[in-house]
Design a protein around this motif. Structure first.
Motif, PDB file in Angstrom:
ATOM      1  N   ILE A 160     -83.943  -7.879 -23.834  1.00 25.42           N
ATOM      2  CA  ILE A 160     -83.779  -7.106 -24.006  1.00 25.42           C
ATOM      3  C   ILE A 160     -82.638  -7.019 -24.835  1.00 25.42           C
ATOM      4  O   ILE A 160     -82.390  -6.070 -25.184  1.00 25.42           O
ATOM      5  CB  ILE A 160     -82.832  -7.566 -22.394  1.00 25.42           C
ATOM      6  N   GLU A 161     -82.299  -8.251 -25.902  1.00 31.29           N
ATOM      7  CA  GLU A 161     -82.064  -7.588 -27.298  1.00 31.29           C
ATOM      8  C   GLU A 161     -81.933  -6.590 -28.358  1.00 31.29           C
ATOM      9  O   GLU A 161     -81.319  -6.098 -28.645  1.00 31.29           O
ATOM     10  CB  GLU A 161     -81.479  -9.075 -27.646  1.00 31.29           C
ATOM     11  N   GLU A 162     -83.441  -6.250 -28.582  1.00 33.93           N
ATOM     12  CA  GLU A 162     -84.337  -5.748 -29.118  1.00 33.93           C
ATOM     13  C   GLU A 162     -84.305  -4.573 -28.560  1.00 33.93           C
ATOM     14  O   GLU A 162     -84.752  -3.415 -29.469  1.00 33.93           O
ATOM     15  CB  GLU A 162     -85.707  -6.413 -28.665  1.00 33.93           C
ATOM     16  N   LEU A 163     -84.470  -4.515 -26.872  1.00 37.61           N
ATOM     17  CA  LEU A 163     -84.150  -3.144 -26.683  1.00 37.61           C
ATOM     18  C   LEU A 163     -83.168  -2.076 -27.284  1.00 37.61           C
ATOM     19  O   LEU A 163     -83.199  -0.995 -26.867  1.00 37.61           O
ATOM     20  CB  LEU A 163     -84.303  -3.459 -25.042  1.00 37.61           C
ATOM     21  N   ARG A 164     -82.320  -2.918 -27.443  1.00 35.80           N
ATOM     22  CA  ARG A 164     -80.855  -2.089 -27.813  1.00 35.80           C
ATOM     23  C   ARG A 164     -80.659  -1.035 -26.007  1.00 35.80           C
ATOM     24  O   ARG A 164     -79.405  -0.011 -26.629  1.00 35.80           O
ATOM     25  CB  ARG A 164     -81.188  -1.809 -28.618  1.00 35.80           C
ATOM     26  N   PRO A 165     -79.777  -1.541 -24.964  1.00 39.56           N
ATOM     27  CA  PRO A 165     -79.629  -0.832 -24.119  1.00 39.56           C
ATOM     28  C   PRO A 165     -78.722  -0.053 -24.162  1.00 39.56           C
ATOM     29  O   PRO A 165     -77.375  -0.671 -24.848  1.00 39.56           O
ATOM     30  CB  PRO A 165     -80.509  -1.263 -23.087  1.00 39.56           C
ATOM     31  N   TRP A 166     -77.774   1.074 -23.486  1.00 48.24           N
ATOM     32  CA  TRP A 166     -77.028   1.271 -23.284  1.00 48.24           C
ATOM     33  C   TRP A 166     -76.253   0.663 -22.413  1.00 48.24           C
ATOM     34  O   TRP A 166     -77.272   0.383 -21.355  1.00 48.24           O
ATOM     35  CB  TRP A 166     -76.691   3.126 -22.478  1.00 48.24           C
ATOM     36  N   ALA A 243     -89.611  -3.417 -14.893  1.00 46.11           N
ATOM     37  CA  ALA A 243     -90.275  -4.583 -14.988  1.00 46.11           C
ATOM     38  C   ALA A 243     -89.572  -4.535 -16.875  1.00 46.11           C
ATOM     39  O   ALA A 243     -90.144  -6.191 -16.344  1.00 46.11           O
ATOM     40  CB  ALA A 243     -91.510  -4.295 -14.671  1.00 46.11           C
ATOM     41  N   ALA A 244     -90.510  -4.037 -17.142  1.00 49.38           N
ATOM     42  CA  ALA A 244     -90.402  -4.593 -18.800  1.00 49.38           C
ATOM     43  C   ALA A 244     -89.883  -3.027 -19.521  1.00 49.38           C
ATOM     44  O   ALA A 244     -90.374  -1.872 -18.936  1.00 49.38           O
ATOM     45  CB  ALA A 244     -92.067  -5.115 -19.389  1.00 49.38           C
ATOM     46  N   ALA A 245     -90.128  -3.225 -20.654  1.00 50.19           N
ATOM     47  CA  ALA A 245     -89.119  -2.562 -21.657  1.00 50.19           C
ATOM     48  C   ALA A 245     -89.189  -2.999 -22.674  1.00 50.19           C
ATOM     49  O   ALA A 245     -88.989  -3.998 -23.436  1.00 50.19           O
ATOM     50  CB  ALA A 245     -88.207  -1.921 -21.076  1.00 50.19           C
ATOM     51  N   ARG A 246     -89.522  -1.873 -23.768  1.00 48.74           N
ATOM     52  CA  ARG A 246     -89.620  -1.923 -25.192  1.00 48.74           C
ATOM     53  C   ARG A 246     -89.465  -1.106 -25.735  1.00 48.74           C
ATOM     54  O   ARG A 246     -89.162   0.301 -25.625  1.00 48.74           O
ATOM     55  CB  ARG A 246     -90.532  -3.032 -25.928  1.00 48.74           C
ATOM     56  N   ARG A 247     -88.628  -1.160 -27.343  1.00 45.84           N
ATOM     57  CA  ARG A 247     -88.469  -0.054 -28.225  1.00 45.84           C
ATOM     58  C   ARG A 247     -89.369  -0.175 -28.740  1.00 45.84           C
ATOM     59  O   ARG A 247     -89.257  -1.330 -30.241  1.00 45.84           O
ATOM     60  CB  ARG A 247     -86.738   0.229 -28.783  1.00 45.84           C
ATOM     61  N   THR A 248     -89.640   1.061 -29.369  1.00 46.73           N
ATOM     62  CA  THR A 248     -90.474   1.316 -30.316  1.00 46.73           C
ATOM     63  C   THR A 248     -89.850   1.642 -32.564  1.00 46.73           C
ATOM     64  O   THR A 248     -88.795   1.607 -32.192  1.00 46.73           O
ATOM     65  CB  THR A 248     -91.627   2.349 -30.687  1.00 46.73           C
ATOM     66  N   GLU A 249     -91.310   1.207 -32.865  1.00 45.32           N
ATOM     67  CA  GLU A 249     -90.567   1.426 -34.160  1.00 45.32           C
ATOM     68  C   GLU A 249     -89.670   3.112 -34.591  1.00 45.32           C
ATOM     69  O   GLU A 249     -89.157   2.742 -35.301  1.00 45.32           O
ATOM     70  CB  GLU A 249     -91.857   1.043 -35.367  1.00 45.32           C
ATOM     71  N   ASP A 250     -90.020   3.800 -33.888  1.00 45.59           N
ATOM     72  CA  ASP A 250     -89.806   4.607 -34.044  1.00 45.59           C
ATOM     73  C   ASP A 250     -88.928   5.111 -32.817  1.00 45.59           C
ATOM     74  O   ASP A 250     -88.465   6.907 -33.465  1.00 45.59           O
ATOM     75  CB  ASP A 250     -90.228   6.489 -33.554  1.00 45.59           C
ATOM     76  N   GLY A 251     -87.670   4.438 -32.197  1.00 42.55           N
ATOM     77  CA  GLY A 251     -87.422   4.596 -31.328  1.00 42.55           C
ATOM     78  C   GLY A 251     -87.284   4.913 -30.012  1.00 42.55           C
ATOM     79  O   GLY A 251     -86.125   4.684 -29.213  1.00 42.55           O
ATOM     80  N   GLU A 252     -88.382   5.383 -29.629  1.00 44.11           N
ATOM     81  CA  GLU A 252     -88.699   5.909 -28.229  1.00 44.11           C
ATOM     82  C   GLU A 252     -88.492   4.226 -27.537  1.00 44.11           C
ATOM     83  O   GLU A 252     -88.900   3.107 -27.594  1.00 44.11           O
ATOM     84  CB  GLU A 252     -89.905   6.398 -28.350  1.00 44.11           C
TER      85      GLU A 252
END
Length: 479
Positions: A160-166, A243-252
């Protein structure tokens, strides 16, 4: 560097949000020397990341929603909102995230401000780590009030830290609408931010773990909000979460749902509850557990700490997480601290100045959605759980002349709960445009324990939405 001199005050307040400011105002007005310790902006969460900016975002949205339905105005407001202007208005209402005015107010009230992070170090002792690297030692003659508030509670999600959520902070202070926004949650922050950002240009998907929005309120409130959110294009999904989430290199943001579905977004907002800001205020030095809600009794005293010197006021105590309720608690705490400093006996009467009775019996809340939701006191579910014998009265607010004048096609509902034995209102919920202004009358009725027979004589002006009070009484208690 730690300063050798210990600064002594009558009262030390940790946290300069609205709650801390109000405690300090009351104690200073009572002639007690008071210092407030704050590590962020004076004015706190409400002024910069919660109440003020969120309502500034929502007000244009709700006005436009009303105007679109009003003959003579609908065509004039069909164009999308001016997002730049709305965000500029939000910035002004948040004082551009500068606290100069609030700092000046503290000084005008005779309250000293010490910038830095405050931690308890023992009985009536606080150490403050200042921005310059010094540690200032403080000692209180009478009281320390912890008013550090709450923060967004994030789920235990891998990465979740790498996800940088709002969180609610980013959601209320963002400088532009994300094209695609996923909101996780079903409570007030979730539905208000879905309302705001959808209207400002985002494509919003709202994920609720359960089967309803606003689950702590009467069911019809969440049903009406769900219906309207879907009408304006929000994709509301029940029975699912992340269940899972990630932020891609292009920010998605790539999201995998608990039901196996997948979403792609530009931002993801977790509106999944609040946690106390108590993890680093030195609770362990006075025998308490860091990170827990700092429970307080009705006098806002932390009873687990002997000596009646430690107070927990506002969100951090978990009693009622609203700014207005925290300020109410601050008035009570200020009166209690002043009375004890003067050696006076506390008044423990049910509605006395030294007891926060309203925290359990009459907590008002408004959800600024379309339609607006307003509630105070018990819901049917809460009354049943408590074994209370009640009469439940419902009325369609759209049948009231004032509602028809408010806007054609008005959709709304009102409910009051009446104690069957005492014949007084113990709960009220209103759903519909503009109902927030009905709420204080319901709060007064509950706090004042006004008998139903007396309410008949409180005549509502015609044509106003407040006429719903008469209709509720006619429906439930016609002679």
């Amino acid at each position: 560097m730690t300063t050798d001199t210990i600064r002594t005050y009558d009262v030390i307040v940790i946290g300069a949000g609205p709650v801390g400011e109000n405690v300090a105002d009351r104690t200073a007005a009572a002639g007690l020397s008071t210092v407030v310790v704050e590590g962020e902006l004076v004015g706190g969460e409400c002024s910069y990341w919660a109440c003020e900016p969120s309502k500034a975002l929502l007000r244009p949205v709700l006005l436009r929603a009303d105007a679109l339905r009003m003959p003579g105005l609908g065509e004039a407001v069909k164009a999308p909102l001016d997002t730049t202007a709305v965000l500029a208005h939000r910035d002004r209402m948040s004082a551009d995230w500068k606290d100069d005015d609030q700092v000046a107010w503290l000084a005008s009230a005779g309250i000293e401000l010490l910038r830095g992070h405050g931690r308890l170090t023992g009985e009536r002792e606080v150490a403050v780590a200042t921005p310059g690297g010094d540690v200032v030692q403080l000692k209180a003659r009478y009281a320390v009030a912890v008013c550090t508030g709450s923060r967004a509670a994030l789920p235990d999600l891998p990465g979740i830290e790498e996800l940088r959520p709002w969180t609610s902070r980013e959601a209320t202070s963002a400088h532009q609408p994300p094209p695609r926004l996923v909101i996780v949650g079903a409570g007030v922050v979730a539905v208000e931010m879905a309302t705001a950002w959808q209207a400002l240009g985002s494509r919003v998907t709202l994920l609720a773990r359960g089967d309803a929005l606003l689950p702590r309120m009467e069911p019809f409130a969440g049903e009406l909000v769900t219906e309207r959110l879907r009408e304006v294009g929000v994709d509301v999904r029940f029975g699912t979460t992340v269940a899972a989430a990630r932020r891609t290199e292009d920010g998605e943001v790539r999201v995998t749902l608990s039901d196996g579905g997948r979403l792609v977004a530009d931002e993801i907002l977790f509106a999944t509850g609040r946690a106390p800001r108590s993890e680093d205020v030195g609770l362990e030095t006075v025998g308490l557990s860091p990170g827990d809600w700092l429970s307080a009794d009705d006098s806002l005293t932390v009873a687990k700490v002997p000596g009646d010197w430690l107070y927990s006021v506002g969100d951090v105590n978990g009693r009622a997480l609203f700014t207005h309720q925290g300020k109410y608690q601050a008035r009570v705490a200020g009166a209690v601290i002043a009375a004890r400093a003067r050696g006076e006996q506390l008044d423990t009467g049910r509605w006395s100045a030294h007891r926060g009775t309203a925290d359990t019996e009459a907590v008002p809340a408004v959800v600024f959605t379309d339609p607006e939701i307003a509630s105070v006191g018990l819901t049917v579910r809460e009354a049943e759980r408590a074994g209370r014998a009640i009469d439940v009265v419902d009325y369609d607010i759209g049948q009231v002349a004032g509602a028809v004048q408010h806007r054609p096609g008005y959709r709304g509902r009102a409910r009051i709960l009446v104690d069957r034995d005492r014949r007084v209102v113990v709960g009220a919920t209103f759903a519909g445009p503009g109902v927030g202004e009905l709420l204080h009358s319901a709060t007064v009725a509950i706090v004042g324990e006004v008998p139903v027979d007396r309410l008949w004589h409180a005549v509502p002006a015609f044509p106003t939405i407040s006429e719903v009070w008469l209709r509720l009484l006619e429906t439930g208690f016609r002679s």
